[in-house]
Design an enzyme around this catalytic site. Structure first.
Site, PDB file in Angstrom:
ATOM      1  N   ASP A 184       0.884  -1.174   0.000  1.00 31.48           N
ATOM      2  CA  ASP A 184       0.000   0.000   0.000  1.00 31.48           C
ATOM      3  C   ASP A 184       0.916   1.217   0.000  1.00 31.48           C
ATOM      4  O   ASP A 184       1.732   1.382   0.903  1.00 31.48           O
ATOM      5  CB  ASP A 184      -0.870  -0.054   1.279  1.00 31.48           C
ATOM      6  N   GLU A 206      -3.587   4.365  -2.453  1.00 25.85           N
ATOM      7  CA  GLU A 206      -3.992   3.957  -1.108  1.00 25.85           C
ATOM      8  C   GLU A 206      -5.487   4.159  -0.874  1.00 25.85           C
ATOM      9  O   GLU A 206      -6.180   3.287  -0.337  1.00 25.85           O
ATOM     10  CB  GLU A 206      -3.207   4.746  -0.041  1.00 25.85           C
ATOM     11  N   GLU A 207      -5.989   5.306  -1.280  1.00 27.25           N
ATOM     12  CA  GLU A 207      -7.409   5.583  -1.043  1.00 27.25           C
ATOM     13  C   GLU A 207      -8.281   4.580  -1.789  1.00 27.25           C
ATOM     14  O   GLU A 207      -9.286   4.087  -1.251  1.00 27.25           O
ATOM     15  CB  GLU A 207      -7.760   7.012  -1.472  1.00 27.25           C
TER      16      GLU A 207
HETATM   17  N1  AR6 Z   1      -1.189  -1.036  -8.890  1.00 32.24           N
HETATM   18  C1  AR6 Z   1       0.043  -0.729  -9.339  1.00 32.24           C
HETATM   19  N2  AR6 Z   1       0.495   0.505  -9.468  1.00 32.24           N
HETATM   20  C2  AR6 Z   1      -0.310   1.524  -9.128  1.00 32.24           C
HETATM   21  C3  AR6 Z   1      -1.628   1.284  -8.647  1.00 32.24           C
HETATM   22  C4  AR6 Z   1      -2.057  -0.058  -8.532  1.00 32.24           C
HETATM   23  N3  AR6 Z   1      -3.276  -0.375  -8.093  1.00 32.24           N
HETATM   24  N4  AR6 Z   1      -2.190   2.473  -8.403  1.00 32.24           N
HETATM   25  C5  AR6 Z   1      -1.272   3.408  -8.707  1.00 32.24           C
HETATM   26  N5  AR6 Z   1      -0.122   2.848  -9.151  1.00 32.24           N
HETATM   27  P1  AR6 Z   1       0.416   7.088  -5.470  1.00 32.24           P
HETATM   28  P2  AR6 Z   1       2.626   7.845  -3.670  1.00 32.24           P
HETATM   29  C6  AR6 Z   1       1.114   3.533  -9.564  1.00 32.24           C
HETATM   30  O1  AR6 Z   1       0.493   8.457  -6.043  1.00 32.24           O
HETATM   31  O2  AR6 Z   1       3.366   8.661  -4.648  1.00 32.24           O
HETATM   32  C7  AR6 Z   1      -2.026   8.872  -1.160  1.00 32.24           C
HETATM   33  O3  AR6 Z   1      -2.797  10.015  -0.869  1.00 32.24           O
HETATM   34  C8  AR6 Z   1       0.882   4.766 -10.409  1.00 32.24           C
HETATM   35  O4  AR6 Z   1       1.943   4.846 -11.359  1.00 32.24           O
HETATM   36  O5  AR6 Z   1      -0.851   6.620  -4.917  1.00 32.24           O
HETATM   37  O6  AR6 Z   1       3.400   6.952  -2.746  1.00 32.24           O
HETATM   38  C9  AR6 Z   1      -1.447   8.274   0.099  1.00 32.24           C
HETATM   39  O7  AR6 Z   1      -2.354   8.354   1.165  1.00 32.24           O
HETATM   40  C10 AR6 Z   1       0.996   5.884  -9.395  1.00 32.24           C
HETATM   41  O8  AR6 Z   1       1.366   7.109  -9.981  1.00 32.24           O
HETATM   42  O9  AR6 Z   1       1.556   6.854  -4.340  1.00 32.24           O
HETATM   43  C11 AR6 Z   1      -0.240   9.135   0.313  1.00 32.24           C
HETATM   44  O10 AR6 Z   1      -0.567  10.311   0.986  1.00 32.24           O
HETATM   45  C12 AR6 Z   1       2.070   5.365  -8.495  1.00 32.24           C
HETATM   46  O11 AR6 Z   1       1.788   3.974  -8.397  1.00 32.24           O
HETATM   47  C13 AR6 Z   1       0.229   9.437  -1.090  1.00 32.24           C
HETATM   48  O12 AR6 Z   1      -0.914   9.282  -1.921  1.00 32.24           O
HETATM   49  C14 AR6 Z   1       2.104   6.010  -7.137  1.00 32.24           C
HETATM   50  O13 AR6 Z   1       0.820   6.019  -6.548  1.00 32.24           O
HETATM   51  C15 AR6 Z   1       1.280   8.467  -1.543  1.00 32.24           C
HETATM   52  O14 AR6 Z   1       1.742   8.845  -2.803  1.00 32.24           O
END
Ligand code: AR6
Length: 520
Positions: free
Chosen positions: A294, A312-313
């Site tokens: 996650d 995550e959401e």
């Molecule tokens: N499976 C594989 N890859 C994925 C998926 C999925 N289901 N969903 C997204 N990606 P992000 P962060 C890829 O932005 O940068 C939230 O608010 C996709 O390329 O969710 O770690 C949390 O609560 C996406 O751009 O993660 C934190 O506050 C990339 O994974 C914050 O976002 C990153 O997804 C974390 O941000």
């Protein structure tokens, strides 16, 4: 040739390790100093029933303050300030809602404001109002779900009979509870009954915890809110129907590793682990049976109750039981992660962010383990949030990320590496948090190597990254590069980036450096 390319690309996809195939039989479910079980373990052994464990509620800073605790009071009367039991007021409201066959949003709002008088003028329910008004005929069941959620919420004293410990900073601690207990707690979150959890004051008692009451979900109408409400109300619809009520356990475990127990990255001798890269598919579907990452916020669940709608959401909306972690999980520190075992997927979706859509019910076909938990393990690990891309090319930050991922990937001390499922991950920290996908991929590979686990990496439709990662992995395997050597390469790379005015691509730089060295 093309054949070799093909082989390289499909590397190991068949050999990924998953549960239940590589599951080791669990010991009997039991209580310990670090494992709090909220159901009666004896009943569970002898009759396989999930009866709430009796005990007592305590009003203490180490435990969740419950709305049904006798110590929870509400101020009544403006002139002469008097106090009465909060639960008396709450349960009266909930019970009268529960008697109705349908309840309007107005009824819900009125009830909630009755026992949250302080927020009467601050909390808006416009999103919930608009949601119900605009919902199509076939989804008009919402108004009949509100009373059912109220009924479930009002049964809190029957479901939770002992204090729920807080999973606090710097501790390794777990909580196991039943899916019905979770549903009841979430019904209370829906009706905003949790005391001491609403103050935005940075000095408030729970300022270091995520929010849990759902009020923020009901305000500020948007298309995103509509899809979120559809997902969550579907969850409540399912858990309040006796025919579909889930019946298993879920474990939430906070794991902390002390600084001095973290690897000395520069001297790690492991070589890179097995890697399967795919631009198609996603962590939760194709990664089923593996440890699913996650991409978390340090406040677990991030913006799930607000307007956030990324990885995550979405995960929390599809598996709403995860939301209950917000009730008891203190903000994650650098050396800690939260593991959730056994949560159920209730919905499926399409799209992402603004295009996200709730697509309807999902039938979860996962098998259950000896503790009646679904074979789904999720690890919430929060990457660093970089405002400027450049900040991340710094060994302090890189080491923090290595340690965080190591904490997420490391087995507990009782599990043999052979029985560890591989890790399903992807662009961790590289969306909302602005990280460099190549750097983060290497970091995760290094931590996985140290934890002796393989990785399935989903690039989320990024074909270029898929190819580049495969090539880099191939190069590192060919050179038998160790984690320690990689760490030293990153040290050099960061130094270069700090000095340079132009940005050298990490993979190009590693490739050139290794080539140059092998020529010496
Ligand atoms: N499976 C594989 N890859 C994925 C998926 C999925 N289901 N969903 C997204 N990606 P992000 P962060 C890829 O932005 O940068 C939230 O608010 C996709 O390329 O969710 O770690 C949390 O609560 C996406 O751009 O993660 C934190 O506050 C990339 O994974 C914050 O976002 C990153 O997804 C974390 O941000």
């Amino acid at each position: 040739g093309a054949r070799g390319e093909e082989e390289k690309r499909s590397c190991c996809s068949q050999k990924l390790k998953k549960v239940p195939q590589c599951h080791v039989e669990l010991e009997q479910l039991s209580f310990s100093r670090t494992h709090n079980v909220l159901i009666d373990v004896n009943e569970f052994h002898h009759k396989r029933t999930l009866k709430p464990h009796s005990g007592r509620h305590v009003w203490h800073s180490d435990f969740v303050k419950m709305p049904c605790s006798p110590e929870s009071l509400i101020k009544t009367g403006w002139v002469t300030s008097s106090e009465r039991s909060r639960w008396e007021v709450v349960s009266k409201q909930l019970e009268s809602l529960a008697k109705k066959t349908t309840a309007s949003v107005g009824d819900v709002e009125k009830a909630i404001k009755k026992y949250n008088p302080k927020y009467e003028d601050q909390w808006s329910f416009d999103a919930l109002h608009t949601f119900v008004q605009k919902s199509p005929k076939e989804e008009k069941f919402y108004m009949s779900v509100f009373p059912k959620i109220a009924e479930l919420a009002s049964s809190l004293p029957h479901y939770i009979k002992k204090a729920i410990p807080l999973l606090k900073k710097g501790q390794t601690q777990s909580i196991t509870l039943s899916q019905s207990q979770i549903a009841c707690l979430l019904a209370n979150a829906f009706y905003c009954t949790f005391p001491h959890r609403n103050s935005p004051n940075p000095r408030a008692e729970y300022h270091n915890y995520p929010t849990i009451n759902f009020n923020s979900l009901f305000e500020k109408w948007s298309e995103r809110k509509r899809e979120k409400l559809r997902a969550l109300l579907h969850y409540f619809h399912t858990v309040t129907d006796p025919a579909t009520r889930p019946s298993g356990l879920v474990t939430f475990e906070r794991r902390y590793i002390r600084d001095r127990d973290m690897p000395h990255w520069g001297s790690c001798k492991e070589t890179v682990p097995k890697l399967h890269v795919s631009s198609a598919g996603c962590i939760e579907e194709q990664g089923a049976g593996m440890l699913q990452v996650d991409f978390a916020c340090n406040m677990i669940g991030g913006g799930v109750l607000g307007s956030g709608l990324v990885q995550e959401e979405i995960l929390f909306l599809m598996n709403p039981e995860l939301i209950v972690s917000r009730l008891f999980t203190e903000k994650l520190g650098d050396n800690e992660c939260l593991f959730i075992t056994g949560s159920q997927q209730f919905s499926h979706y399409s799209g992402y962010s603004d295009t996200f859509k709730w697509e309807g019910p999902h039938r979860d076909n996962f098998k259950r383990d000896e503790w009646q938990r679904l074979h789904r393990q999720i690890v919430a690990m929060d990457a660093l949030h970089f405002r400027h891309q450049r900040e991340q090319y710094n060994m302090k930050q890189v080491t923090r990320e290595l340690n965080k991922a190591y904490c997420g990937f490391k087995a507990d001390d009782n599990t043999y590496p052979d029985f560890l499922p591989d890790i399903a991950t992807g662009n961790w920290g590289c969306g909302a948090f602005n990280g460099d996908p190549k750097l983060k991929a290497l970091v995760q590979l290094m931590s996985a190597a140290r934890a002796k686990r393989g990785v399935a990496f989903f690039t989320f439709n990024n074909l270029i990254l898929e190819r580049e990662l495969q090539d880099m992995h191939h190069l590192l395997v060919t050179h038998r590069t160790t984690v320690g050597e990689l760490y030293e390469l990153l040290v050099d790379y960061c130094a270069v980036i700090q000095l340079a005015h132009t940005h050298a691509d990490l993979f190009d730089w590693i490739r050139n450096t290794l080539k140059h060295r092998s020529q010496l």
